[in-house]
Motif scaffolding. Structure first.
Motif, PDB file in Angstrom:
ATOM      1  N   PHE A  65       0.813  -1.216   0.000  1.00 29.56           N
ATOM      2  CA  PHE A  65       0.000   0.000   0.000  1.00 29.56           C
ATOM      3  C   PHE A  65       0.847   1.268   0.000  1.00 29.56           C
ATOM      4  N   LYS A  66       2.181   1.120   0.075  1.00 35.47           N
ATOM      5  CA  LYS A  66       3.127   2.234   0.030  1.00 35.47           C
ATOM      6  C   LYS A  66       2.888   3.255   1.149  1.00 35.47           C
ATOM      7  N   LEU A  67       2.492   2.759   2.317  1.00 36.96           N
ATOM      8  CA  LEU A  67       2.324   3.649   3.464  1.00 36.96           C
ATOM      9  C   LEU A  67       3.678   3.919   4.105  1.00 36.96           C
ATOM     10  N   PRO A  68       3.885   5.115   4.623  1.00 43.29           N
ATOM     11  CA  PRO A  68       5.112   5.356   5.387  1.00 43.29           C
ATOM     12  C   PRO A  68       5.066   4.554   6.689  1.00 43.29           C
ATOM     13  N   ILE A  69       6.217   4.255   7.245  1.00 42.94           N
ATOM     14  CA  ILE A  69       6.316   3.409   8.437  1.00 42.94           C
ATOM     15  C   ILE A  69       5.451   3.942   9.579  1.00 42.94           C
ATOM     16  N   LYS A  70       5.405   5.236   9.756  1.00 42.41           N
ATOM     17  CA  LYS A  70       4.648   5.809  10.867  1.00 42.41           C
ATOM     18  C   LYS A  70       3.144   5.575  10.702  1.00 42.41           C
ATOM     19  N   LYS A  71       2.646   5.670   9.484  1.00 42.25           N
ATOM     20  CA  LYS A  71       1.220   5.401   9.251  1.00 42.25           C
ATOM     21  C   LYS A  71       0.937   3.895   9.253  1.00 42.25           C
ATOM     22  N   ALA A  72       1.892   3.111   8.766  1.00 38.51           N
ATOM     23  CA  ALA A  72       1.707   1.658   8.718  1.00 38.51           C
ATOM     24  C   ALA A  72       1.585   1.068  10.118  1.00 38.51           C
ATOM     25  N   THR A  73       2.368   1.570  11.078  1.00 45.45           N
ATOM     26  CA  THR A  73       2.290   1.022  12.435  1.00 45.45           C
ATOM     27  C   THR A  73       0.945   1.342  13.078  1.00 45.45           C
ATOM     28  N   GLY A  74       0.464   2.555  12.891  1.00 44.00           N
ATOM     29  CA  GLY A  74      -0.845   2.912  13.439  1.00 44.00           C
ATOM     30  C   GLY A  74      -1.971   2.122  12.786  1.00 44.00           C
ATOM     31  N   THR A  75      -1.892   1.966  11.471  1.00 41.22           N
ATOM     32  CA  THR A  75      -2.904   1.192  10.750  1.00 41.22           C
ATOM     33  C   THR A  75      -2.878  -0.263  11.197  1.00 41.22           C
ATOM     34  N   SER A  76      -1.685  -0.797  11.407  1.00 36.12           N
ATOM     35  CA  SER A  76      -1.542  -2.175  11.877  1.00 36.12           C
ATOM     36  C   SER A  76      -2.198  -2.352  13.245  1.00 36.12           C
ATOM     37  N   LEU A  77      -1.999  -1.387  14.130  1.00 34.97           N
ATOM     38  CA  LEU A  77      -2.634  -1.464  15.458  1.00 34.97           C
ATOM     39  C   LEU A  77      -4.155  -1.480  15.344  1.00 34.97           C
ATOM     40  N   GLY A 117       5.402   3.917  22.134  1.00 31.84           N
ATOM     41  CA  GLY A 117       5.485   3.936  20.677  1.00 31.84           C
ATOM     42  C   GLY A 117       5.114   5.287  20.088  1.00 31.84           C
ATOM     43  N   ILE A 118       4.087   5.920  20.630  1.00 34.75           N
ATOM     44  CA  ILE A 118       3.695   7.256  20.150  1.00 34.75           C
ATOM     45  C   ILE A 118       4.831   8.245  20.370  1.00 34.75           C
ATOM     46  N   TYR A 119       5.460   8.165  21.539  1.00 30.36           N
ATOM     47  CA  TYR A 119       6.580   9.062  21.842  1.00 30.36           C
ATOM     48  C   TYR A 119       7.740   8.823  20.877  1.00 30.36           C
ATOM     49  N   LEU A 120       8.119   7.564  20.689  1.00 29.29           N
ATOM     50  CA  LEU A 120       9.229   7.245  19.784  1.00 29.29           C
ATOM     51  C   LEU A 120       8.910   7.644  18.352  1.00 29.29           C
ATOM     52  N   ASN A 121       7.660   7.484  17.961  1.00 26.09           N
ATOM     53  CA  ASN A 121       7.219   7.842  16.617  1.00 26.09           C
ATOM     54  C   ASN A 121       7.408   9.331  16.356  1.00 26.09           C
ATOM     55  N   LYS A 122       7.239  10.144  17.399  1.00 21.63           N
ATOM     56  CA  LYS A 122       7.381  11.592  17.248  1.00 21.63           C
ATOM     57  C   LYS A 122       8.835  12.034  17.192  1.00 21.63           C
ATOM     58  N   ILE A 123       9.732  11.321  17.885  1.00 19.96           N
ATOM     59  CA  ILE A 123      11.103  11.811  17.977  1.00 19.96           C
ATOM     60  C   ILE A 123      12.070  11.143  16.996  1.00 19.96           C
ATOM     61  N   LEU A 124      11.704  10.007  16.438  1.00 25.86           N
ATOM     62  CA  LEU A 124      12.614   9.294  15.532  1.00 25.86           C
ATOM     63  C   LEU A 124      12.258   9.561  14.079  1.00 25.86           C
ATOM     64  N   GLN A 125      13.275   9.561  13.221  1.00 23.97           N
ATOM     65  CA  GLN A 125      13.064   9.732  11.790  1.00 23.97           C
ATOM     66  C   GLN A 125      12.501   8.444  11.188  1.00 23.97           C
ATOM     67  N   SER A 126      11.751   8.594  10.122  1.00 22.42           N
ATOM     68  CA  SER A 126      11.111   7.443   9.474  1.00 22.42           C
ATOM     69  C   SER A 126      12.117   6.401   9.011  1.00 22.42           C
ATOM     70  N   LEU A 129      13.360   4.386  11.904  1.00 22.86           N
ATOM     71  CA  LEU A 129      12.300   3.469  12.340  1.00 22.86           C
ATOM     72  C   LEU A 129      12.198   2.276  11.390  1.00 22.86           C
ATOM     73  N   LYS A 130      12.239   2.565  10.093  1.00 25.93           N
ATOM     74  CA  LYS A 130      12.103   1.507   9.088  1.00 25.93           C
ATOM     75  C   LYS A 130      13.258   0.512   9.178  1.00 25.93           C
ATOM     76  N   THR A 131      14.481   1.014   9.315  1.00 20.39           N
ATOM     77  CA  THR A 131      15.652   0.147   9.414  1.00 20.39           C
ATOM     78  C   THR A 131      15.623  -0.672  10.703  1.00 20.39           C
ATOM     79  N   SER A 132      15.313  -0.022  11.810  1.00 19.10           N
ATOM     80  CA  SER A 132      15.233  -0.727  13.102  1.00 19.10           C
ATOM     81  C   SER A 132      14.159  -1.809  13.050  1.00 19.10           C
ATOM     82  N   TYR A 133      13.045  -1.473  12.435  1.00 20.69           N
ATOM     83  CA  TYR A 133      11.948  -2.424  12.334  1.00 20.69           C
ATOM     84  C   TYR A 133      12.352  -3.624  11.472  1.00 20.69           C
ATOM     85  N   ALA A 134      13.087  -3.369  10.407  1.00 21.95           N
ATOM     86  CA  ALA A 134      13.534  -4.462   9.546  1.00 21.95           C
ATOM     87  C   ALA A 134      14.451  -5.415  10.316  1.00 21.95           C
TER      88      ALA A 134
END
Length: 157
Positions: A65-77, A117-126, A129-134
């Motif tokens: 769906f080509k969502l950015p990592i920050k939107k994908a995590t919220g959508t997943s929740l 997660g909300i806090y980390l989402n605000k302070i970390l770059q996408s 987040l994407k690399t760490s998640y991988a």
């Protein structure tokens, strides 16, 4: 195998990364057959191995769906919440009162995790987040493979 490809693309495909600001991007037609079939396959994969959530849904949201990592995590929740609600309703007869303490503890820790997660989402770059998640997915993938091999070998002795 598919998850391995997604992990590879999350780690090494930085040139095609999705921008953080998606206000100007057009939304895909989610009713197209491509998205319906993809979502069905992701759901079947998640159900068949018993792991869904962030392990399968987030990478699928990013890649399909080509969502950015920050939107994908919220959508997943949100998707996980719906799945959990439906599963709870379908199995309400199996609920046992002695599970209440575990359920409350799990709920409290999950809510705390949401706020972290909300806090980390605000302070970390996408991209971070994407690399760490991988890398986290690599760990989960190997853990799952080792667990399944162990179960298979102990059940067939």
């Amino acid at each position: 195998i598919t998850l391995s490809i997604i992990i590879y693309r999350m780690l090494y495909n930085t040139s095609a990364s999705i921008p953080e600001n998606t206000n100007n991007l057009s939304t895909p037609n989610i009713l197209s057959y491509k998205y319906i079939i993809s979502a069905g396959l992701v759901g079947m994969l998640a159900a068949s191995i018993g792991a869904g959530g962030g392990f399968i849904i987030v990478p699928a949201l990013i890649e399909i769906f080509k969502l950015p990592i920050k939107k994908a995590t919220g959508t997943s929740l949100f998707i996980i919440s719906i799945n959990s609600f439906v599963g709870t309703i379908m199995n309400i007869k199996a609920f046992q009162p002695e599970h209440t303490t575990m359920l409350l503890l799990f709920s409290i820790l999950s809510i705390a995790g949401i706020f972290i997660g909300i806090y980390l989402n605000k302070i970390l770059q996408s991209q971070l987040l994407k690399t760490s998640y991988a890398y986290f997915l690599v760990f989960i993938l190997f853990s799952t493979i080792i667990t399944e091999i162990y179960k298979f070998t102990t059940n067939h002795q």
